[in-house]
Each structure stands twice: as C-alpha cells, then as structure tokens.
Scaffold this motif. Sequence first.
Motif, PDB file in Angstrom:
ATOM      1  N   ALA A 142       0.810  -1.203  -0.170  1.00 34.71           N
ATOM      2  CA  ALA A 142       0.082  -0.153  -0.020  1.00 34.71           C
ATOM      3  C   ALA A 142       0.937   1.037  -0.001  1.00 34.71           C
ATOM      4  CB  ALA A 142      -0.932  -0.128   1.337  1.00 34.71           C
ATOM      5  N   ARG A 143       0.148   2.429  -0.508  1.00 32.90           N
ATOM      6  CA  ARG A 143       1.130   3.663  -0.441  1.00 32.90           C
ATOM      7  C   ARG A 143       1.006   4.259   0.912  1.00 32.90           C
ATOM      8  NH1 ARG A 143      -0.681   7.172  -5.194  1.00 32.90           N
ATOM      9  NH2 ARG A 143       1.081   8.539  -4.227  1.00 32.90           N
ATOM     10  N   ALA A 157      -4.638   3.203   3.895  1.00 33.98           N
ATOM     11  CA  ALA A 157      -5.218   2.386   2.682  1.00 33.98           C
ATOM     12  C   ALA A 157      -5.403   0.924   3.076  1.00 33.98           C
ATOM     13  CB  ALA A 157      -4.085   2.198   1.671  1.00 33.98           C
ATOM     14  N   CYS A 158      -4.810   0.523   4.082  1.00 36.97           N
ATOM     15  CA  CYS A 158      -4.889  -0.828   4.602  1.00 36.97           C
ATOM     16  C   CYS A 158      -6.069  -0.759   5.746  1.00 36.97           C
ATOM     17  CB  CYS A 158      -3.726  -1.520   5.296  1.00 36.97           C
ATOM     18  SG  CYS A 158      -2.718  -1.998   3.768  1.00 36.97           S
ATOM     19  N   ASP A 196     -12.476  -8.432  -9.394  1.00 33.44           N
ATOM     20  CA  ASP A 196     -12.279  -7.002  -9.863  1.00 33.44           C
ATOM     21  C   ASP A 196     -11.900  -6.139  -8.655  1.00 33.44           C
ATOM     22  OD1 ASP A 196     -12.830  -7.781 -12.546  1.00 33.44           O
ATOM     23  OD2 ASP A 196     -15.167  -7.231 -12.087  1.00 33.44           O
ATOM     24  N   ASP A 197     -11.760  -6.740  -7.574  1.00 40.29           N
ATOM     25  CA  ASP A 197     -11.398  -5.973  -6.211  1.00 40.29           C
ATOM     26  C   ASP A 197     -10.011  -6.336  -5.956  1.00 40.29           C
ATOM     27  OD1 ASP A 197     -11.504  -4.394  -4.252  1.00 40.29           O
ATOM     28  OD2 ASP A 197     -12.655  -5.750  -2.886  1.00 40.29           O
ATOM     29  N   THR A 198      -9.112  -5.563  -5.380  1.00 40.46           N
ATOM     30  CA  THR A 198      -7.873  -5.511  -5.111  1.00 40.46           C
ATOM     31  C   THR A 198      -7.648  -6.190  -3.710  1.00 40.46           C
ATOM     32  OG1 THR A 198      -7.340  -3.393  -4.231  1.00 40.46           O
ATOM     33  CG2 THR A 198      -7.043  -3.615  -6.407  1.00 40.46           C
ATOM     34  N   ALA A 199      -6.669  -6.747  -3.416  1.00 37.38           N
ATOM     35  CA  ALA A 199      -6.372  -7.213  -1.912  1.00 37.38           C
ATOM     36  C   ALA A 199      -5.859  -6.156  -1.201  1.00 37.38           C
ATOM     37  CB  ALA A 199      -5.416  -8.449  -1.976  1.00 37.38           C
ATOM     38  N   LEU A 200      -5.978  -4.803  -1.331  1.00 36.94           N
ATOM     39  CA  LEU A 200      -5.282  -3.722  -0.616  1.00 36.94           C
ATOM     40  C   LEU A 200      -5.120  -3.827   0.779  1.00 36.94           C
ATOM     41  CD1 LEU A 200      -3.894  -1.194  -1.591  1.00 36.94           C
ATOM     42  CD2 LEU A 200      -5.842   0.143  -1.305  1.00 36.94           C
ATOM     43  N   SER A 201      -5.932  -4.346   1.472  1.00 38.69           N
ATOM     44  CA  SER A 201      -6.144  -4.198   2.870  1.00 38.69           C
ATOM     45  C   SER A 201      -5.744  -5.575   3.349  1.00 38.69           C
ATOM     46  CB  SER A 201      -7.362  -3.697   3.356  1.00 38.69           C
ATOM     47  OG  SER A 201      -8.241  -4.248   3.079  1.00 38.69           O
ATOM     48  N   MET A 202      -5.170  -6.554   2.489  1.00 42.09           N
ATOM     49  CA  MET A 202      -4.877  -7.896   2.909  1.00 42.09           C
ATOM     50  C   MET A 202      -3.659  -8.305   2.254  1.00 42.09           C
ATOM     51  SD  MET A 202      -7.433 -11.171   2.369  1.00 42.09           S
ATOM     52  CE  MET A 202      -6.964 -12.828   3.264  1.00 42.09           C
TER      53      MET A 202
END
Length: 544
Positions: free
Chosen positions: A153-154, A158-159, A173-179
């Motif tokens: 994450a930046r 974001a997480c 279509d979803d990211t795993a940004l917080s995992m």
Amino acid sequence: MPRILPIPPIHPRALSGPYPGPRPKALALPIALTLTLAVPAPLAARDLPPDWAALTDAHLDIVPRTDAERTRIAAVTAPPTDFSAPWPYEDKPGGAQTVRARPTADAFSQPAANLTFAQELEFKMGNGLFTRDWVSAPASTLASDGLGPLYNARGCQACHIKDGRGHPPAGPDDTALSMFLRISIPAPAPDPADLAAIRTYIAGTHPTAPDPVYGGQLQDFALPGLPAEYRLDVSYTEFAVPLSGGEVAMLRRPTYTAADLGFGPLAPGAMLSPRVAPQMIGMGLLEAIPTADILALADPDDADGDGISGSPQIVWSRAHDRPMLGRFGLKAGTPSVLEQSADAFAGDIGISNPLHPDGWGDCSPAQTACRTARHGGDPEQAGFEIDQTALDLVTFYSRTLAVPARRDIADPQVLRGREVFHSTGCAACHRANFVTHRLTGDNPASFQLIWPYTDLLLHDMGPDLADNRPEGRANGQEWRTAPLWGIGLTQTVSGEATFLHDGRARTLLEAVLWHGGEAQASRDRVITLPPADRAALLRFLESL
C-alpha cells in the motif's frame, strides 16, 4: 473460600486518590454491587518459568502500585455474578480515553478524550503522516518519498480503512489492498557460533526464515520497471452449519493462491498466512496493561483443567534490545506500538526507519533490481525515509486513537447476551477488563479501567482456523485473542463487516462458529443455545 468484597464507587482515573478534573456524571450512579472475588495467586508465589519471570515493563515509566491499589484493582476486575444491570463504567471501554460513539465512518478516528492540548497537536500531526500517500524517490516532496520499490500500500490508512479493519477482495475485480500473505520457510535453530543470532533467539520459538527470494511477506505492487511479487487469489467453498431451533448458518471456507509470481516459484516448504489489517483503536491502552496481569492469566499446561491453556508470546524487541511480551499482531509477534508501526512502514510500504534502516524494505538479496533502485533516505531525516521524530508521531497517533463508548448497555437483550457470553465460556479468553499501569507525566493511558475483551494470550483455535505457519512461540494453530471493543461498529467504519484473521466470516455468528480447539466447547454451546439466547449473544457483541 473466595473473599467477598464490596465494590466502592470507582472511576478509571481515581482507583486511588482524587480524580484530577471535573467528575463525570457516571460517578453519580449508585454502585450497590457485591462480587465474588477469586484473587489469583501473586506472581511471586507461583512457579513461573524463568523466561516469564524475566519479563518486565521496564520500558514504561511506571509508578508502582500500592497494596491498597492492588486490592481495589482485583475487586473491580473480578468476574461478576450479577448480570441484571449494567456494571459500573462498562459503558466507557477505554476509560477516560473513551469518546462518544459516532454513527459515521469516523467512529474509530477520534483522539482520546483525555489528551492535553499539546497532545492533541501531536495526534493531528501523527494523523497527517498516517493518512499520507508515499511516492517514489526522487521527488520534490523529500519528506514523502521512498515508496517501495515493492509494497502492499502507499500509506497506512489504505489498509487500516478509516482506522478500522481491512477486508479480503470482494470479487475478481477487487484488489487485496488491505490484505496480504505472510511467508516463511522452516529453518534450523541458530548456529551456536552465530553469537548475534543466539543472543536474540527466544527459547521455545519455532525456527523459521524468510523465503530466500520473496522475503517475509508478499507485495502485490511495485514501482515502474519492477514486477509485483504476486496477485492474491481467494476462492470460497460454502457449507451449512445446523443450529438449534431449525436455524442454519452458512460458512465459507477460503482457499488462497499466490498467483502470477513475479520472481519465480516459492521456496520448497514455503508457508503462507493470510492477514487482514486489524482495527487501530485502544492500542496504547493494550500496551499499558501490566505484563504481570497478562501472565497471571496464562495456563499453558491447562493446570486447572478447564480446557483453556493460553500462553504468552515472547519476542525479541529491536527497540529495547531484550525479550518482551508480544501483544500486537494476529499472533502477538510484536511487543510495542512503536515496533508495530516501524515494521509496517518497512514491510507494507517499503519505508526505511531507525528500526529498519534498509531503503529497499522487504526486498531480498535475490531481488537485485529492487535493492539497487533509487531510495528516498535524506540527510535531513538522518538517512531514513521516515525519521525517529515522524515515527514517534505516528506511534503516538496509533496509541491514542479513542475507543468509542458502548451502546445500549441497559437494553434487556444486551444484558441477557452479556450473561450468555460469560455462561458459554467466551470470557475465558476474551477477558472483559483490566486496569493499566499508573504511568508518570501526562501519559493518557495511565491508570485506566478498560474493557478490551482479550487476554492478549495465544490460544489453539483448532485446525479449521489454522494457517499452519508458526510465528515466534505460536504454532500453526495458535492465535492471539482478538480485542472485541468496537467490533459492533465494523460495518459503520469500514463499509464491510468481515471478521477473523483473514476476513472469512461475514457476520459475528460466522466468526463464533469458526472457533475450534480451546474454544470448541464454547462454540458448541452457542450452536445448541435457544435461538433467543443466541440472538441476545450477538446483540451483546454488536453493543461492544
């Protein structure tokens, strides 16, 4: 025979001595409560393992408790017997730090209510750093560059969405940004000739090592010119769990795949563990719980035969250069909020700091292009991408995020649910309350009666929740008891309500039904409860 002690009026900041400030309205409540008090044996009288006895809170500026304080603390934290009405101050789970529960996404983003004016300024500066998006180096904004080169994450928020929980990908279509996936491989114990490794080795630790190519966690983003390490794929298989009264709960069993590996195959024997970012509230209060009070709850050999055998996690502290009790992280692998913050900057964002000085973050020696990429360490920041001053501000922010007040504590269904929570055995691990250390100065965590609903110990949760990846003294089936305060506001804060270490549970009932191991008996009791009692239990959890 247990002693019977009356509980006098008590405020979190006035367990002894006058309350320093206006008395809250709660003090006007009559407290005509008598509890059966089973006082645990003093630590000095117990046969403690040598490595437990050596654990102290010497890194905190502590004012030792008096005998009178210890007696009052034992009384106010004793297991209750009267469930007919709210207990004194349980509406303030964070003690004097508690704030009004807001029905918005900002419910977890408020400063502790007892901060001084100067501390509020520190909190706001820390918040600015916590919400910052980092950029690649070089950049005109020297204080914000150094991202990556590999990262998850930046920025912190974001997480930890609005300082709350993350969630697994909602679909293809979803990211795993917080995992993300942690990764390690089995390793031998340190070579006796390696004095540095031997010095930091904790007896009883399961020896592991980072993957020789992918390091300690898999990053799914990279700066231009580098491949990301992987893409997280999650699939689910649903199955039914019959409940009493003809009800049925649907659970989903996850399968995780590290797809599109950017640097070749994983090492043989690689162990992966999915992790969803946890909520941030109350961390400074958890840090201020006396180590002795946590160790007093541990029973690794189940000597009392109740089926619960919590064990302390013991880890090496980089900041204090000694063994300490692990408190933070899903397997309690980190001893302090400072180290948790520094680890996240290095591992999740690729930001070097005084505890992790390498500018390349989690890049391994095999990832040569990553290691030789331009980094953002600047002389103005002592050569780091975030210096000690800024790291301390983020740490202070993380320590002083307020716990929201309880809701509906006098509702009859909530009161019944609280009784069911205790009668089914949930409170054996999710311990209701503690009193924090008395600390010097204006430390806002000092001498607070708090209600986190955790014992901060490791417990075997059975094969269904196992990640089969040891961490420190935790084996592949053990997890730290998660604090429950604020859990009823998860949906409000994060926009999604998913629970457990990997977010597989979509409701609190699903989370309960995944419990096994030491919690199997409690889980089975919940299944056989009359539907009205089961609904009351969930209503109680939603009030936390």
